[in-house]
Design an enzyme around this catalytic site. Structure first.
Site, mmCIF file in Angstrom:
data_model
loop_
_atom_site.group_PDB
_atom_site.id
_atom_site.type_symbol
_atom_site.label_atom_id
_atom_site.label_comp_id
_atom_site.label_asym_id
_atom_site.label_seq_id
_atom_site.Cartn_x
_atom_site.Cartn_y
_atom_site.Cartn_z
ATOM 1 N N LEU A 180 0.860 -1.173 0.000
ATOM 2 C CA LEU A 180 0.000 0.000 0.000
ATOM 3 C C LEU A 180 0.900 1.228 0.000
ATOM 4 C CD1 LEU A 180 -2.745 -0.867 2.669
ATOM 5 C CD2 LEU A 180 -2.973 -0.961 0.179
ATOM 6 N N ASP A 181 0.481 2.268 -0.717
ATOM 7 C CA ASP A 181 1.239 3.517 -0.700
ATOM 8 C C ASP A 181 1.327 4.044 0.731
ATOM 9 O OD1 ASP A 181 1.392 3.348 -3.449
ATOM 10 O OD2 ASP A 181 -0.326 4.670 -3.782
ATOM 11 N N GLN A 182 2.341 4.841 0.998
ATOM 12 C CA GLN A 182 2.552 5.340 2.361
ATOM 13 C C GLN A 182 1.333 6.114 2.867
ATOM 14 O OE1 GLN A 182 6.460 6.801 3.071
ATOM 15 N NE2 GLN A 182 5.895 8.025 4.853
ATOM 16 N N THR B 259 -1.771 5.597 2.036
ATOM 17 C CA THR B 259 -2.972 4.756 2.019
ATOM 18 C C THR B 259 -3.004 3.891 3.272
ATOM 19 O OG1 THR B 259 -2.913 4.686 -0.397
ATOM 20 C CG2 THR B 259 -4.249 3.021 0.716
#
Length: 281
Positions: free
Chosen positions: A130-132, A134
């Site tokens: 997951l993106d930072q 998100t």
């Protein structure tokens, strides 16, 4: 690491189970063969190419494996599902999935590895990212065979992941599919963009709620490209509120709302349907 598995198809061999059913790589299969990791329910060695009747119980005994990450023991993340093979835990927004530089230990996988070691394990590897910015559910494999199997399931779209996002503007179509290939933006080091020469990417959406100048969407990934949801929503003119990298309107705290709230899959070792949902979103 020991567990049992019941053969579900008459005539299946151990070789077929490992290579075809589970999709294990040659290196892992070779290691299992050399370690004599597969036995019958009487803990006797089995012939790998011998057809087995449906209902045969196999015993798997894997040697301990180590993880390359440094465990972090002072951060306890919410674990929503755990067995001998996998963990599904919640990553908070602002935390990276894994280290991006030498010596970094403040990431999700470092914290989860700390949890695993405190409970007697030694191995943990994230299956997806997951993106930072998100938040939400991430899956971690607890042994190399599980990692191999989950990599294949992810590739074959057998892990269903659902998200919620607050986006700019009112999305008038109640549901739809965004099907645009995604590639790197040559003019930005981290941003992605819709590109005819990129990798195929498919995102399904459904409108949950219309608000003043915003919409709450339910999104399901069919593929898992880097920044896929963020890129797709920006491309159709509805960037995530707060996601300024993709032209979303800024928020007071600089955060954006994209949350991975549900994950579902058929457990490869028990054949049971598993649904994990984060009700704290």
């Amino acid at each position: 690491m020991t567990w049992s598995y019941e053969i579900k198809d008459d005539g299946m061999t151990v070789e077929e189970l490992l290579r075809t059913e589970w999709g294990l790589g040659k290196k892992v299969v070779h290691q299992m063969r050399m370690a004599k990791s597969v036995k019958n329910d009487k803990f006797q060695e089995v012939v790998w190419k011998e057809p087995l009747p449906k209902g045969t119980v196999l015993q798997f005994d894997l040697p301990p494996a180590d993880s390359p990450y440094e465990p972090k023991h002072d951060v306890e993340l919410p674990v929503l599902f755990e067995d001998d093979h996998f963990i599904v835990a919640r990553k908070p927004k602002g935390m990276a999935t894994h280290p991006n530089e030498v010596g970094q230990t403040d990431t999700f996988i470092n914290a989860i590895l700390g949890h695993i070691i405190r409970n007697g394990g030694s191995y943990g590897e994230h299956v997806h990212r997951l993106d930072q910015g998100t938040s939400g559910l991430l899956m971690v494999a607890k042994h190399p065979v599980a990692k191999n199997v989950l990599d294949r399931m992810l590739e074959q779209k057998q892990l269903v992941r659902d998200y919620e996002a607050v986006v700019k503007g009112k999305v008038h179509n109640k549901s739809g599919t965004i099907d645009f290939a995604i590639g790197r933006d040559r003019h930005h080091p981290t941003r992605r963009m819709v590109s005819q020469t990129g990798q195929s990417a498919v995102t399904h959406y459904r409108v949950l709620k219309l608000m003043e100048g915003k919409s709450l969407l339910h999104l399901t990934l069919e593929t898992g490209r880097t920044h896929q949801i963020r890129t797709h929503l920006s491309h159709i003119g509805h960037p995530i509120v707060g996601d300024t990298l993709y032209d979303g309107p800024p928020t007071q705290d600089g955060a954006y709302h994209l949350h991975a709230f549900r994950m579902s899959f058929i457990h490869p070792f028990t054949n049971e349907k598993v649904v994990v949902e984060d009700t704290a979103r």
